[in-house]
Scaffold this active site. Structure first.
Site, PDB file in Angstrom:
ATOM      1  CG  ASP A  10      -1.879   1.171   1.357  1.00  0.00           C
ATOM      2  OD1 ASP A  10      -2.351   1.679   0.361  1.00  0.00           O
ATOM      3  OD2 ASP A  10      -1.751   1.773   2.265  1.00  0.00           O
ATOM      4  CG  ASP A  12      -1.035   7.689   0.773  1.00  0.00           C
ATOM      5  OD1 ASP A  12      -0.051   8.082   0.084  1.00  0.00           O
ATOM      6  OD2 ASP A  12      -2.093   7.972   0.113  1.00  0.00           O
TER       7      ASP A  12
END
Length: 188
Positions: A10, A12
């Protein structure tokens, strides 16, 4: 996890600091200490490194595509400065009510990544995320997940909820710790 060949990240909260108000400029994109070096370690170990990230600020009209592209370019350049590289980057620009198949917790981005990189054996892939929806997407795509607590959510609650879906899931403080532990244990 001793046969992992591809690590899906992922963005952020895993690679860079997250914000509940979104990352809306290149200046706001700040790497979490050790994350870029962790990506470089993965590449040095011969692993594929990809990104699958929800980016609904685009669909919500909070950021222009050109600005988003500048943020991605900064992430790529900063990662390359320390010897890291991404094999593929996928993102979902849609909002939660847009009805797409790519937005996590749905597995669309992951399945797209498998196709683009010609991944046949899902047992060779692991997702590293900071949210329950990352774990849900990994589960839906048929791969394992690892959590990091460097995002802005309640990491302990996310971890407890995730253990119901994936009882053997592990959580680390950040990507650097997760990758360091995995490489030291020679489980990658």
């Amino acid at each position: 996890m001793n046969n992992i060949q591809t690590v899906v990240l992922d963005r952020d909260g895993v690679i860079n600091f997250d914000s509940p108000d979104y990352i809306l400029s290149p200046e706001q994109w700040l790497p979490i200490p050790g994350s870029l070096e962790a990506i470089a370690k993965l590449k040095a170990a011969g692993k594929q490194v990809t990104v699958c990230s929800n980016q609904s600020a685009l669909g919500r009209g909070m950021i222009k595509q050109t600005t988003f592209d500048d943020i991605q370019a900064k992430m790529i350049a900063e990662t390359e400065k320390v010897g890291g590289r991404f094999d593929y980057i996928a993102y979902c620009p849609h909002g939660p009510d847009d009805g797409c198949v790519c937005r996590k917790p749905l597995p669309g981005m992951l399945l797209d990544t498998f196709q683009v990189l010609d991944i046949q054996d899902k047992k060779t892939v692991v997702m590293v995320g900071d949210s329950y929806r990352d774990v849900q997407a990994a589960h839906a795509a048929g791969i394992d997940a690892i959590l990091v607590s460097s995002g802005y959510g309640d990491a302990d609650k996310i971890f407890e909820k995730s253990k119901v879906l994936m009882p053997s899931i592990q959580m680390f403080a950040n990507l650097g710790e997760a990758v360091g532990t995995l490489i030291e244990e020679k489980t990658l």
